[in-house]
Design an enzyme around this catalytic site. Sequence first.
Site, PDB file in Angstrom:
ATOM      1  N   SER D  63      35.624  43.573  30.885  1.00  0.00           N
ATOM      2  CA  SER D  63      36.102  42.410  30.124  1.00  0.00           C
ATOM      3  C   SER D  63      37.460  42.589  29.465  1.00  0.00           C
ATOM      4  CB  SER D  63      35.096  42.036  29.041  1.00  0.00           C
ATOM      5  OG  SER D  63      33.939  41.505  29.625  1.00  0.00           O
ATOM      6  N   LYS D  66      40.137  40.455  30.713  1.00  0.00           N
ATOM      7  CA  LYS D  66      40.275  39.042  30.338  1.00  0.00           C
ATOM      8  C   LYS D  66      41.536  38.790  29.518  1.00  0.00           C
ATOM      9  CE  LYS D  66      35.293  38.322  30.656  1.00  0.00           C
ATOM     10  NZ  LYS D  66      33.997  38.409  29.960  1.00  0.00           N
ATOM     11  N   TYR D 188      37.444  36.570  39.721  1.00  0.00           N
ATOM     12  CA  TYR D 188      36.819  37.082  38.506  1.00  0.00           C
ATOM     13  C   TYR D 188      36.221  38.480  38.729  1.00  0.00           C
ATOM     14  CZ  TYR D 188      33.719  37.452  34.510  1.00  0.00           C
ATOM     15  OH  TYR D 188      33.061  37.894  33.392  1.00  0.00           O
TER      16      TYR D 188
END
Lengths: 304, 304, 304, 304
Positions: D63, D66, D188
Amino acid sequence: MNYSKIIHQIEHELQDFPNNGKVASYIPELSKVDPEMFGLHLYCIDGNHHSFGDSTERFSIQSISKVFSLTLAMQLLGDDLWKRMDVEPSGNAYNSLFQLERENGIPRNPFINSGALVISDILVSEYDNPKDEILKFVRKISGKHTINFNEKVAQSEKQHGHRNAALANLMKSFGNIKNDINAILDVYFYQCSLAMSCEELASAFMLFANEGKILETNEQVILPIKVQRINALMQTCGFYDEAGEFAFRVGLPGKSGVGGGIVTVHPEKYSAAVWSPKLNQKGNSLLGMETLERLTTKTGLSIF
Amino acid sequence: MNYSKIIHQIEHELQDFPNNGKVASYIPELSKVDPEMFGLHLYCIDGNHHSFGDSTERFSIQSISKVFSLTLAMQLLGDDLWKRMDVEPSGNAYNSLFQLERENGIPRNPFINSGALVISDILVSEYDNPKDEILKFVRKISGKHTINFNEKVAQSEKQHGHRNAALANLMKSFGNIKNDINAILDVYFYQCSLAMSCEELASAFMLFANEGKILETNEQVILPIKVQRINALMQTCGFYDEAGEFAFRVGLPGKSGVGGGIVTVHPEKYSAAVWSPKLNQKGNSLLGMETLERLTTKTGLSIF
Amino acid sequence: MNYSKIIHQIEHELQDFPNNGKVASYIPELSKVDPEMFGLHLYCIDGNHHSFGDSTERFSIQSISKVFSLTLAMQLLGDDLWKRMDVEPSGNAYNSLFQLERENGIPRNPFINSGALVISDILVSEYDNPKDEILKFVRKISGKHTINFNEKVAQSEKQHGHRNAALANLMKSFGNIKNDINAILDVYFYQCSLAMSCEELASAFMLFANEGKILETNEQVILPIKVQRINALMQTCGFYDEAGEFAFRVGLPGKSGVGGGIVTVHPEKYSAAVWSPKLNQKGNSLLGMETLERLTTKTGLSIF
Amino acid sequence: MNYSKIIHQIEHELQDFPNNGKVASYIPELSKVDPEMFGLHLYCIDGNHHSFGDSTERFSIQSISKVFSLTLAMQLLGDDLWKRMDVEPSGNAYNSLFQLERENGIPRNPFINSGALVISDILVSEYDNPKDEILKFVRKISGKHTINFNEKVAQSEKQHGHRNAALANLMKSFGNIKNDINAILDVYFYQCSLAMSCEELASAFMLFANEGKILETNEQVILPIKVQRINALMQTCGFYDEAGEFAFRVGLPGKSGVGGGIVTVHPEKYSAAVWSPKLNQKGNSLLGMETLERLTTKTGLSIF
């Protein structure tokens, strides 16, 4: 009981009923229906038929089809079925992801979308050609062999089916979907696209008023104890977020669809299907509910 | 139907039933009950009584009392009642504040705590002495004039009633409670403390099997249409988060309480009350549900 | 940095700013304020003061007071405080019961109502006269000895405080409130009724810009590590459901109240209080947020 | 400030720190990491580097990536970006569908999965080859040209990505995903599979400590105002359901990943990356948080 007189009286009373309901529009194909269609078919256990209006016109039965696929799954699996879903009312909008997430991918009941998708998954696992089996089953119990899927509706469902894909993916993440998601969505969308008339629906649902036997042939299709359970499920979960209202006002088990159809069953007495496309805010046929409430009020008969 | 033989057969079968349920302990007074108590009373519409076990022992009826207060409120208010609560299953734990907050202080139905508190509020508005009226009503419909509140249970409820006070305050913030909160909690806690036996409960609930008439006197206490609606509510909302399960397994309307009692009604056939204090995880009598499932399976009779 | 020039430039720019915010009306007393009031006071760590508009007019500081009572509780209890509440943003409306119920009566942070009620409970446990202590503390850190509660506002809060009573009762049911509910509500409602001006608020909050010392007297009131934590809490939780927006647009820790006040702190640089009663949809002063955004944009200073 | 001495002191103190955290196992590939890896890299704005342990070992940044894709999207879209997502903490588990459903498919912030999927959707719309652009960007700002995706991790994500597919489908049903779902999931999953060391992460994140300029080249990559906003977002939303805890204990903006990495930034002072694969119950590196808390405590420096 003079059912014929009673239903025509209801037809007459509702002639000018102010109907501010709205035709379902979440898929374009559904919104093309004539909003003024209105019909009822009542099929009595003594074999008599009574009807009015557009009762032989076919329409998209949508979620009513969930009763058929559940019946097939209950024949195939027995009590194992209930390890994969519960039998409780959802208390939420019919396609909510909230409860499904909180309850680890176990749908509340077989009549909300998530539950129906698990049923589809079961049919995909158990049958080589689940869509054919559904069609065969519906034709058999209704005795109407021209019943079919509506290809345009099925395609329209598919193009607007991202919410159902979300439900299926969420359940797959919890291990409660076994097969390929596109395969189960395909079965689900076709099943929802079934086109039937009130007459055909009442004929098919006589099974649930007649302890699991086809009235015409006396063939036992499903055991009486299973019929009681399907009826109990229709009573507590058959009307999205309005099951209590239907029990309260009509007092019979039933199942509705966003196409504007409602089928209801009075065990050992009759099955009845009504159709009017304009829906109330909870997604059930506004005139349909009114019609059935008057039917049980005038006949003085509810299961309660 | 030889009901007597059937219930004694069930009694015999359940003798060694493994019961891993737990007695309610949220108020100390309730946890003092003998966990092995077990009794049933069946009252038939032909006037016959059948029973086994501890069927004349009084216990705390708790939420079963909500049916009595609802009946009183329905007599007093008519359809206006339903502006202040809905008739839908909650799909949530019976005392959840979540839904109540989201739905602006309108309880889902009269059988969850919030709904019962609104009923108390109505009784406080309409009666000079609501507790007396409840007692008078229960004594009348059961024909048992020694039925009373249990003072210790009522006080124990009061001391542990902060969650109910939270519900009442939340609803008052939305304007759905009109009277002083302590006054309505007092009525509510006393009502829950009613002590009755299976025999007395079956006698009282015969009203709902007999179209609103007291069987012994033939007095019409409440209209048949209202009885149908109360029965419908018991069917869809009478068992906390397990209404679907009860409909599915037992197939009759009913109401349970955390004291371990369950009353059920087969319209035009019988009322039956069962008591066993150990509860399942959803808060319903584990042995009670098992007993009633066997009753409807063996008699082959459910409303579905 | 010429702060004086910058704030007068902002005052000028915002003269005709279209303000479609709405004055808080949940208690009648609050709605009586002149909606056009607008003032700012900036207090620099070098001792200089800058202000414009209605900066010496007192108003109801409401939730800004939660910073004062938290500071008192942190002095009294140390880390034990955090067993009774968390330090996370709520992600929900500031008075929601949903999360509190799901999280067993443990408030998300000390700046939502439930958290502030637990703080009140602590002050009631620790002080003989908690209201006096709050007043004494605020007067001391601001150096303004005429600051007081507004009796009318406090009474108005009390009359409309059922939602807070619901929160307190819910937490008491989980054991997270130790004292009598009316006693803690009393402290809470009085604390919220504190009337202060922008000048007084900026003076009081200098404590949090100056590592816990009163700037005028150099007295260390609270340890620097605790000040950092209070500032961190203001940053992540100080703006109801809009903490992220404030961090994003303004980039400083702060606390707002429904009276239309916002106080913000730039550690080792300044404290600033702004007041304009019209609130945006999230309950924060619309013009206040706009003012502070321009302040940090024009000074080029945010903590990020 | 003798950073070198401080970090080695921390390394020493934490040698025997009892670590009951658990390595992420939701995808098999992640669970293969050596759980005892532990390293830190601190990169000061004066150009000095300090490190200990496994600081040059590459791991799955998950993450943390991100932040990179958000930075790209903010360069491409400007404020229009914020029509498609909010900037508020979620107050819920990082992959929850509940809030997304209730808020009509608008993610709470760009750092929860749903928000990052919308960012992927934007990159798919704006770039011919979004995966290449991400790689190019990360290599550029870190100055490390061998950084790459981990093919095995990406494939493992894909095979276990049904929950992300559920999120994407749900948002598509609300119209907040424009491109093909498989295309955005591909971007993603690859982005999450980026393998970087603490040294490389600290180098890349210096951008956010240095007002948007690459320290080595002085190239302005992103405007200072945008950097402030990214830092504010990291502060309020960078740690799943533990952003408040991180602000409270560490007091710096940062971002964590389930691979056990945490990067944090002190504007105008330093960037620091720490790695230890065992996670606490909220999904953040247990030892990583402990390390950074000691760093800001010992240096006496937090942004608050």
